[in-house]
Design an enzyme around this catalytic site. Structure first.
Site, PDB file in Angstrom:
ATOM      1  N   PRO A  74       0.788  -1.234   0.000  1.00  0.00           N
ATOM      2  CG  PRO A  74      -0.244  -1.206   2.074  1.00  0.00           C
ATOM      3  CD  PRO A  74       0.445  -2.116   1.111  1.00  0.00           C
ATOM      4  CG  ASN A  75      -0.177   4.252   1.345  1.00  0.00           C
ATOM      5  OD1 ASN A  75      -1.179   4.819   0.910  1.00  0.00           O
ATOM      6  ND2 ASN A  75      -0.173   3.611   2.505  1.00  0.00           N
TER       7      ASN A  75
ATOM      8  NE  ARG B 112       4.041   6.463   1.527  1.00  0.00           N
ATOM      9  CZ  ARG B 112       4.337   5.237   1.941  1.00  0.00           C
ATOM     10  NH1 ARG B 112       4.922   4.378   1.123  1.00  0.00           N
ATOM     11  NH2 ARG B 112       4.075   4.869   3.162  1.00  0.00           N
TER      12      ARG B 112
ATOM     13  CE1 TYR C  25       8.979   4.882   2.790  1.00  0.00           C
ATOM     14  CE2 TYR C  25       7.468   6.742   2.898  1.00  0.00           C
ATOM     15  CZ  TYR C  25       7.933   5.555   3.408  1.00  0.00           C
ATOM     16  OH  TYR C  25       7.368   5.022   4.547  1.00  0.00           O
TER      17      TYR C  25
ATOM     18  CG  ASN D  52       8.493  -2.058   0.158  1.00  0.00           C
ATOM     19  OD1 ASN D  52       7.967  -2.242   1.264  1.00  0.00           O
ATOM     20  ND2 ASN D  52       9.039  -0.913  -0.186  1.00  0.00           N
TER      21      ASN D  52
ATOM     22  CB  ALA E 126       1.604  -0.193   6.246  1.00  0.00           C
TER      23      ALA E 126
ATOM     24  CG  HIS F 217       5.357  -2.628   9.952  1.00  0.00           C
ATOM     25  ND1 HIS F 217       6.675  -3.014   9.940  1.00  0.00           N
ATOM     26  CD2 HIS F 217       5.280  -1.541   9.126  1.00  0.00           C
ATOM     27  CE1 HIS F 217       7.369  -2.190   9.152  1.00  0.00           C
ATOM     28  NE2 HIS F 217       6.548  -1.301   8.646  1.00  0.00           N
TER      29      HIS F 217
ATOM     30  CG  ASP G 214       0.035 -17.797   7.369  1.00  0.00           C
ATOM     31  OD1 ASP G 214       1.093 -17.954   7.997  1.00  0.00           O
ATOM     32  OD2 ASP G 214      -1.090 -17.767   7.899  1.00  0.00           O
TER      33      ASP G 214
ATOM     34  CD  GLU H 149      10.843  -7.815   5.069  1.00  0.00           C
ATOM     35  OE1 GLU H 149      11.254  -8.902   5.543  1.00  0.00           O
ATOM     36  OE2 GLU H 149      10.241  -6.960   5.744  1.00  0.00           O
TER      37      GLU H 149
ATOM     38  CG  HIS I  53      11.308  -2.522   4.509  1.00  0.00           C
ATOM     39  ND1 HIS I  53       9.934  -2.446   4.469  1.00  0.00           N
ATOM     40  CD2 HIS I  53      11.617  -3.743   4.997  1.00  0.00           C
ATOM     41  CE1 HIS I  53       9.443  -3.578   4.941  1.00  0.00           C
ATOM     42  NE2 HIS I  53      10.434  -4.386   5.264  1.00  0.00           N
ATOM     43  CB  ILE I  54      12.233   2.742   0.084  1.00  0.00           C
ATOM     44  CG1 ILE I  54      11.696   1.956  -1.120  1.00  0.00           C
ATOM     45  CG2 ILE I  54      12.904   4.034  -0.367  1.00  0.00           C
ATOM     46  CD1 ILE I  54      10.432   2.531  -1.712  1.00  0.00           C
ATOM     47  CB  SER I  55      12.553   4.317   4.934  1.00  0.00           C
ATOM     48  OG  SER I  55      11.554   3.441   5.444  1.00  0.00           O
TER      49      SER I  55
ATOM     50  NE  ARG J  54      10.100   5.799   8.569  1.00  0.00           N
ATOM     51  CZ  ARG J  54       9.169   5.672   7.626  1.00  0.00           C
ATOM     52  NH1 ARG J  54       9.339   4.775   6.649  1.00  0.00           N
ATOM     53  NH2 ARG J  54       8.086   6.422   7.658  1.00  0.00           N
TER      54      ARG J  54
ATOM     55  NE  ARG K 166       7.060   4.029   9.948  1.00  0.00           N
ATOM     56  CZ  ARG K 166       5.954   4.166   9.193  1.00  0.00           C
ATOM     57  NH1 ARG K 166       5.618   3.230   8.342  1.00  0.00           N
ATOM     58  NH2 ARG K 166       5.200   5.245   9.290  1.00  0.00           N
TER      59      ARG K 166
END
Ligand code: DQA
Length: 145
Positions: free
Chosen positions: A11-12, A19, A24, A75, A78, A81, A88, A99, A101-103, A108, A112
């Site tokens: 999402p997002n 954003r 990001y 990625n 959200a 978390h 699963d 996996e 994550h950009i940040s 943070r 997170r």
């Protein structure tokens, strides 16, 4: 091409580039797709980049990847978390899972710091900006070679 890597985004991330650019960056998912495709050429791998704001859609694509993909880069945004369901689904996939994550999620908010997906991932890259996807692609390529 000897295989396809699914690059799944949660999402997002459709708003990547617009954003919170201070967190990001200003690159877009189209930039992610082209940088990963370039790395893929070195390993004879195609990329299929997808993004959804819906948990069930991401799960359906993971199931599809069982038939169509040699590896998954994800990625989960959200959902990292919160989603046991995505964990699963990934546990039903037999190939490598990276996996991204950009940040740097560990720098943070504490909510997170934990990712359900990390317990399945063969590798986790966080805080390298969108370069993290290309790094993950390189590692998936090495694992499949
Ligand atoms: C993110 C980090 C998550 O905590 C956040 O919810 C995102 C993006 C990242 O790429 O840094 O949406 O996964």
């Amino acid at each position: 091409m000897s295989g396809t890597i699914y690059i799944l985004n949660g999402p997002n991330l459709n708003l990547l580039g617009k954003r919170q650019p201070e967190i990001y960056g200003t690159s877009t998912l189209a930039d992610v797709s082209s940088s990963c495709a370039k790395v893929g050429e070195e390993f004879d791998l195609a990329v299929h980049l997808l993004q959804s704001n819906h948990e069930g859609q991401l799960i359906d694509w993971i199931h599809e990847a069982r038939e169509n993909a040699a590896g998954i880069i994800i990625n989960p945004a959200a959902y990292s978390h919160t989603s046991v369901a995505i964990l699963d689904a990934l546990n039903t996939f037999e190939g490598p899972v990276l996996e991204v994550h950009i940040s740097n999620i560990h720098k943070r908010e504490t909510f997170r710091h934990h990712s359900y997906v990390s317990s399945r991932a063969d590798g986790v890259i966080a805080g390298c900006g969108i370069e993290g996807y290309a790094l993950a692609m390189r590692h998936v390529g090495a694992l499949l070679s």
